[in-house]
Design an enzyme around this catalytic site. Structure first.
Site, short mmCIF file in Angstrom:
data_model
loop_
_atom_site.label_atom_id
_atom_site.label_comp_id
_atom_site.label_asym_id
_atom_site.label_seq_id
_atom_site.Cartn_x
_atom_site.Cartn_y
_atom_site.Cartn_z
N CYS A 172 -15.51 3.58 -27.49
CA CYS A 172 -16.85 4.17 -27.54
C CYS A 172 -17.44 4.31 -26.14
O CYS A 172 -18.40 3.63 -25.78
CB CYS A 172 -17.74 3.29 -28.40
SG CYS A 172 -16.93 2.90 -29.95
N GLU A 173 -16.85 5.12 -25.33
CA GLU A 173 -17.31 5.40 -23.97
C GLU A 173 -16.84 6.80 -23.62
O GLU A 173 -15.69 7.16 -23.90
CB GLU A 173 -16.65 4.47 -22.94
CG GLU A 173 -16.93 3.02 -23.10
CD GLU A 173 -18.03 2.51 -22.17
OE1 GLU A 173 -18.51 3.29 -21.32
OE2 GLU A 173 -18.39 1.35 -22.34
N GLY A 228 3.42 -3.44 -4.00
CA GLY A 228 3.21 -3.68 -5.43
C GLY A 228 3.56 -2.40 -6.17
O GLY A 228 4.62 -2.25 -6.78
N GLU A 240 4.29 -6.33 1.57
CA GLU A 240 3.73 -6.74 0.27
C GLU A 240 3.59 -5.56 -0.69
O GLU A 240 2.49 -5.26 -1.16
CB GLU A 240 2.33 -7.35 0.46
CG GLU A 240 2.25 -8.57 1.32
CD GLU A 240 0.80 -8.99 1.61
OE1 GLU A 240 -0.14 -8.23 1.27
OE2 GLU A 240 0.60 -10.06 2.17
N GLY A 280 0.76 -1.24 0.00
CA GLY A 280 0.00 0.00 0.00
C GLY A 280 0.79 1.29 0.00
O GLY A 280 0.20 2.36 -0.14
N TYR A 314 -0.79 -1.59 -12.00
CA TYR A 314 -2.24 -1.60 -12.23
C TYR A 314 -2.58 -0.96 -13.56
O TYR A 314 -3.55 -0.22 -13.69
CB TYR A 314 -2.97 -0.91 -11.07
CG TYR A 314 -2.60 -1.51 -9.73
CD1 TYR A 314 -2.99 -2.81 -9.43
CD2 TYR A 314 -1.82 -0.82 -8.80
CE1 TYR A 314 -2.62 -3.39 -8.23
CE2 TYR A 314 -1.45 -1.40 -7.60
CZ TYR A 314 -1.86 -2.68 -7.32
OH TYR A 314 -1.49 -3.26 -6.14
N1 LLP Z 1 -1.41 -6.85 -0.43
C1 LLP Z 1 -2.73 -7.00 -0.60
C2 LLP Z 1 -3.46 -7.97 0.22
C3 LLP Z 1 -3.41 -6.23 -1.56
O1 LLP Z 1 -4.72 -6.37 -1.73
C4 LLP Z 1 -2.68 -5.30 -2.34
C5 LLP Z 1 -3.35 -4.48 -3.35
C6 LLP Z 1 -1.30 -5.19 -2.13
C7 LLP Z 1 -0.70 -5.97 -1.16
C8 LLP Z 1 -0.44 -4.25 -2.89
O2 LLP Z 1 -0.80 -2.92 -2.71
P1 LLP Z 1 0.13 -1.77 -3.32
O3 LLP Z 1 1.46 -1.84 -2.60
O4 LLP Z 1 0.30 -2.03 -4.77
O5 LLP Z 1 -0.61 -0.53 -3.05
N2 LLP Z 1 -6.03 -1.08 -8.89
C9 LLP Z 1 -5.83 -0.09 -7.85
C10 LLP Z 1 -5.04 -0.66 -6.69
C11 LLP Z 1 -5.65 -1.90 -6.10
C12 LLP Z 1 -4.84 -2.49 -4.98
C13 LLP Z 1 -5.32 -3.85 -4.64
N3 LLP Z 1 -4.60 -4.50 -3.59
C14 LLP Z 1 -5.16 1.12 -8.47
O6 LLP Z 1 -4.92 1.12 -9.68
O7 LLP Z 1 -4.90 2.10 -7.79
#
Ligand code: LLP
Length: 416
Positions: free
Chosen positions: A344-345, A276, A274, A239, A372
């Protein structure tokens, strides 16, 4: 770190010009920087140096095999949320004991396969899941390592669509019920209760909510220990935010310091993070070409060859992502453009009111498009998904071919 910089007025990815990439691979395409990926992973890994830890890259952010390969070679662990992600990361040689499996709706076949390969931990999100995993593990004569994902009910101050740790969210086990569920888990023969987990949201730009969640976890660990349930793994989730515009997210180091201030410096827990987005977000751009310029009543539209099927974040979250020219022009005046796709949106926009000097045929790049972005892309409007290219210093590698049209309907059938 930024590996997408101007050289003599042209945008480069590391040492490769994006004009060269467009010429070679066509547009739209995603371009990633290996150096950026490595640097961002290292920042998390080094922030926890001296502490038992594992950085589990949340591969939903970008699951391209090239990206996974780079991180796997650096010793990353992986957070997976489906059988598909599990099989995908095994393809690059990831070790099962560095894989953790999260998700609110794990299916039986997914649990079975994860047990078969011997993953490090299941993050369990409900009592029902606990019973299901116990029964499956029992049937296979295995012991399943589990952490409970607790929902600490903290407000991460992010977009509501990506907040996950509030009490009415579908994720995790409400913290008030967690003690009881731990006691239940402890009694199950085929489970080994190893840890505690939470993930409160994504694109967090302050540490306060993390600290609040970490304190909840710590109190829980103490209460469990008092009952003789000793856990050794603490997973604070992902996050950590990135800069899209002017955000000032905390560094992985500040994040690690916060963990140490709550759980004690050099504590005996294995700390799992974790991330991402913070690893891959700023390691990628979406390269696209202006197909057509047109004027509506009051607005100027720049129609580009990438659309919401390639990059859905602006349409879905009204996310602001920077759009920059690949080559700066001086021969036309800059003015505000609505940068839109061909779909088309009316939600098919990539950026609104962007001040750019543009001509048809120009190349543009959407920055911070490593996370993402491709992983949420689709074939809407029967559009092939974009190619993906990894740049490594002066070299470039096609890490995903552009889809071909026949691939889009392969597997579909007319009626007999
Ligand atoms: N761990 C869990 C359990 C998660 O659900 C997520 C992301 C992460 C780690 C990684 O989070 P990060 O470090 O990437 O923030 N599609 C959305 C973001 C959805 C995140 C879903 N879960 C966007 O484009 O902003």
């Amino acid at each position: 770190m930024d590996s997408f910089l101007l050289r003599n007025g042209v945008l480069f990815a590391e040492e490769v010009s994006l004009e060269e990439i467009a010429l070679r691979y066509g547009t739209p395409c995603y371009v990633y920087s290996r150096a950026t990926l490595e640097q961002h992973f290292r920042a998390f890994d080094e922030a926890l140096r001296g502490q038992k830890h594992l950085v589990c890259y949340a591969m939903k952010a970008n699951s391209n095999l090239g990206v996974l390969d780079v991180l796997c070679r650096m010793g990353a662990g992986f957070d997976v949320v489906s059988l598909g992600e599990l099989e995908r990361v095994l393809q690059v040689g990831a070790k099962a004991d560095k894989i953790i499996f999260t998700g609110v709706g794990k299916r039986e076949d997914e649990m079975r396969r994860a047990l078969e390969v011997g993953i490090r931990c299941f993050n369990i999100e409900s009592e029902s899941e606990l019973h299901k995993l116990n029964a499956i593990a029992q049937g296979m004569g295995k012991k399943a390592p589990v952490a409970l994902r607790v929902n600490p009910d903290v407000n991460p101050q992010t977009h509501p669509y990506i907040a996950t740790g509030l009490k009415d969210s579908k994720f995790g086990i409400p913290i008030a019920r967690a003690m009881e569920v731990y006691r239940l888990a402890q009694k199950m023969d085929a489970l080994e209760v190893v840890g505690i987990d939470c993930h409160i949201g994504s694109q967090l730009t302050e540490l306060d909510a993390y600290r609040e969640a970490a304190v909840h976890l710590k109190h829980m660990l103490q209460a469990l220990a008092a009952e003789g349930i000793h856990l050794h793994m603490v997973n604070i989730g992902g996050g950590l935010g990135i800069r899209y515009k002017d955000e000032k997210p905390p560094s992985p180091c500040a994040h690690a310091d916060m963990l140490h201030s709550v759980f004690g410096p050099q504590n005996d827990y294995e700390m799992i993070v974790e991330p991402g987005r913070a690893i891959v977000g700023n390691a990628g751009i979406l390269l696209m070409r202006v197909e057509c310029l047109k004027q509506a009543d009051t607005l100027h539209f720049a129609v580009v060859d990438a659309g919401m099927n390639d990059l859905i974040r602006p349409a879905l979250y009204e996310a602001w992502m920077d759009i920059v020219p690949v080559r700066k022009r001086e021969d036309v005046a800059a003015k505000p453009w609505e940068v839109v796709g061909p779909i088309c949106e009316s939600t098919d926009f990539l950026g609104k009111e962007r001040r750019l000097a543009l001509k048809e045929g120009d190349l543009l790049a959407v920055r911070s498009a490593g996370a993402y972005a491709f992983s949420m892309s689709s074939n809407y409007n029967t559009r092939p998904r974009a190619a993906e290219i990894m740049v490594d210093k002066g070299c470039h590698f096609l890490v995903r071919e552009r889809e071909t049209l026949p691939q889009l309907w392969a597997g579909e059938h007319k009626l007999p």
